[in-house]
Enzyme design. Structure first.
Site, PDB file in Angstrom:
ATOM      1  N   HIS A 152       0.831  -1.207   0.000  1.00 57.26           N
ATOM      2  CA  HIS A 152       0.000   0.000   0.000  1.00 57.26           C
ATOM      3  C   HIS A 152       0.865   1.256   0.000  1.00 57.26           C
ATOM      4  O   HIS A 152       0.632   2.195  -0.767  1.00 57.26           O
ATOM      5  CB  HIS A 152      -0.912  -0.022   1.232  1.00 57.26           C
ATOM      6  CG  HIS A 152      -1.727   1.211   1.426  1.00 57.26           C
ATOM      7  ND1 HIS A 152      -3.051   1.301   1.062  1.00 57.26           N
ATOM      8  CD2 HIS A 152      -1.410   2.420   1.960  1.00 57.26           C
ATOM      9  CE1 HIS A 152      -3.517   2.501   1.356  1.00 57.26           C
ATOM     10  NE2 HIS A 152      -2.533   3.208   1.900  1.00 57.26           N
ATOM     11  N   GLU A 153       1.887   1.275   0.856  1.00 54.93           N
ATOM     12  CA  GLU A 153       2.742   2.464   0.948  1.00 54.93           C
ATOM     13  C   GLU A 153       3.587   2.640  -0.313  1.00 54.93           C
ATOM     14  O   GLU A 153       3.786   3.762  -0.782  1.00 54.93           O
ATOM     15  CB  GLU A 153       3.640   2.379   2.187  1.00 54.93           C
ATOM     16  CG  GLU A 153       2.876   2.337   3.516  1.00 54.93           C
ATOM     17  CD  GLU A 153       1.893   3.491   3.663  1.00 54.93           C
ATOM     18  OE1 GLU A 153       2.161   4.592   3.135  1.00 54.93           O
ATOM     19  OE2 GLU A 153       0.848   3.305   4.302  1.00 54.93           O
ATOM     20  N   HIS A 156       1.581   4.266  -2.948  1.00 52.72           N
ATOM     21  CA  HIS A 156       1.579   5.727  -2.849  1.00 52.72           C
ATOM     22  C   HIS A 156       2.802   6.323  -3.546  1.00 52.72           C
ATOM     23  O   HIS A 156       2.733   7.398  -4.137  1.00 52.72           O
ATOM     24  CB  HIS A 156       1.573   6.156  -1.385  1.00 52.72           C
ATOM     25  CG  HIS A 156       0.223   6.066  -0.729  1.00 52.72           C
ATOM     26  ND1 HIS A 156      -0.916   6.571  -1.306  1.00 52.72           N
ATOM     27  CD2 HIS A 156      -0.154   5.539   0.468  1.00 52.72           C
ATOM     28  CE1 HIS A 156      -1.948   6.360  -0.496  1.00 52.72           C
ATOM     29  NE2 HIS A 156      -1.516   5.727   0.577  1.00 52.72           N
ATOM     30  N   GLU A 236      -6.426   6.618  -1.097  1.00 51.37           N
ATOM     31  CA  GLU A 236      -6.301   5.437  -0.235  1.00 51.37           C
ATOM     32  C   GLU A 236      -6.926   4.220  -0.911  1.00 51.37           C
ATOM     33  O   GLU A 236      -6.355   3.120  -0.869  1.00 51.37           O
ATOM     34  CB  GLU A 236      -6.959   5.701   1.118  1.00 51.37           C
ATOM     35  CG  GLU A 236      -6.246   6.738   1.981  1.00 51.37           C
ATOM     36  CD  GLU A 236      -4.805   6.373   2.267  1.00 51.37           C
ATOM     37  OE1 GLU A 236      -4.523   5.185   2.547  1.00 51.37           O
ATOM     38  OE2 GLU A 236      -3.945   7.270   2.183  1.00 51.37           O
TER      39      GLU A 236
END
Length: 328
Positions: A152-153, A156, A236
């Site tokens: 997930h990070e 980003h 997100e």
């Protein structure tokens, strides 16, 4: 009843389009506010147009300062410490394998010595990115769950959300500052300008425009903040979908979200200025029940249900989160 399955490519495309539209709304608001600011100073609608590019130049200068120095400030405020393979071999191994999967340069890795469960990414681009996780995250998640969070990070980073968030944040801050200045100037000077028939050619019309400008100045920061939160929530969802693309495993991320939803510990190094950067909101706990306009993140149950759509599983409600987290 058949559950409709949604691919991560559909989610990514949908959220990219929404984020571009929301970013455009912030830029448009900034331009409108610049025009009203120029009208107050110039007293003429035509001359006020020149203040729009001037305001843009100011915003660019501020943005560059944030892009080149914002990550160091955020890491410092979060009390994050850089680690290596000697310190955290599993963490570095997970970051390395997912960086290869995403075709990204390996970011710097930091650990926050806090028992709360959370993580964030920062930096101006993939070549200058950093990922930070808490000690609690390392201790309470298994490898698959950790992969989901790191994926997930890194999403980003790959999607340039780290730059996107900084730019939107700077624009929103600039809008708030400009709106405050305009409101004060208009409040104290509108009556005097309204009695003057010079400069704008028709005092009555000038007073009406200034009154509209005052209303815009009052509402602009609120609207800009709403847009910023909407942008963040869409990013997100996009990062969750991209994490699944990288790990090929929606279940690890689903369990990680459930565990973070049930974590009640407060992250000491977080504050309202940095809360939007984290994997889940570290300030407003029990985020899975928050669906307000000012929420920095989507409700966790909504994020879990987006993942369940990818695998064709039925949706759950908040009572089902504890079961996914393995707490019952």
């Amino acid at each position: 009843m058949t559950v409709q399955r949604e691919t991560f490519h559909q989610q990514i495309g949908q959220n990219k389009r929404r984020s571009i539209l929301l970013m455009g709304a912030v830029v448009l608001l900034f331009a409108v506010l610049s025009w009203f600011f120029g009208f107050y100073l110039a007293g003429d609608p035509a001359n006020a147009v020149w203040f729009v590019p001037i305001g843009g130049i100011i915003a660019v200068v501020i943005s560059l300062g944030a892009l080149f120095g914002g990550d160091s400030m955020i890491l410092g405020v979060s009390r994050a410490r850089q680690v290596t393979d000697v310190d955290e071999p599993q963490l570095l191994n997970v970051v390395r394998e997912l960086s290869l999967a995403a075709n990204l340069p390996e970011p710097k890795v930091y650990v926050m010595e806090d028992t709360a469960l959370n993580a964030f990414a920062t930096g101006r681009d993939p070549e200058h990115a950093s990922v930070a996780v808490t000690r609690g995250l390392l201790e309470k998640l298994d490898r698959e769950e950790l992969q989901g969070v790191i994926g997930h990070e890194l999403a980003h980073v790959a999607n340039y959300d780290i730059r996107f968030s900084l730019l939107v944040g700077v624009l929103v801050g600039s809008i708030a500052l400009m709106a405050d200045m305009l409101a004060r100037m208009t409040f104290w000077g509108s009556m005097t300008r309204g009695r003057s028939s010079g400069r704008g050619g028709g005092g009555g019309g000038q007073v009406i425009i200034l009154a509209i400008g005052l209303l815009v100045a009052i509402l602009a920061p609120l609207f800009a903040r709403l847009v910023q939160m909407a942008v963040n929530r869409q990013r997100e969802f996009l990062a969750d979908a991209t994490s699944v693309e990288l790990t090929r495993n929606p279940y690890g991320l689903e369990r990680a979200l459930a565990k973070l939803a049930t974590d009640t510990e407060k992250l000491d190094g977080a504050n309202k200025a940095t809360q939007h950067l984290y994997f889940v909101n570290p300030v407003k706990k029990l985020e899975h029940s928050a669906r307000g306009l000012f929420s920095t993140h989507p409700a966790i149950v909504d994020r879990i249900n987006r993942l369940r759509k990818l695998t064709g599983q039925p949706e759950i409600d908040e009572s089902g989160i504890a079961g996914i987290a393995g707490l019952r």
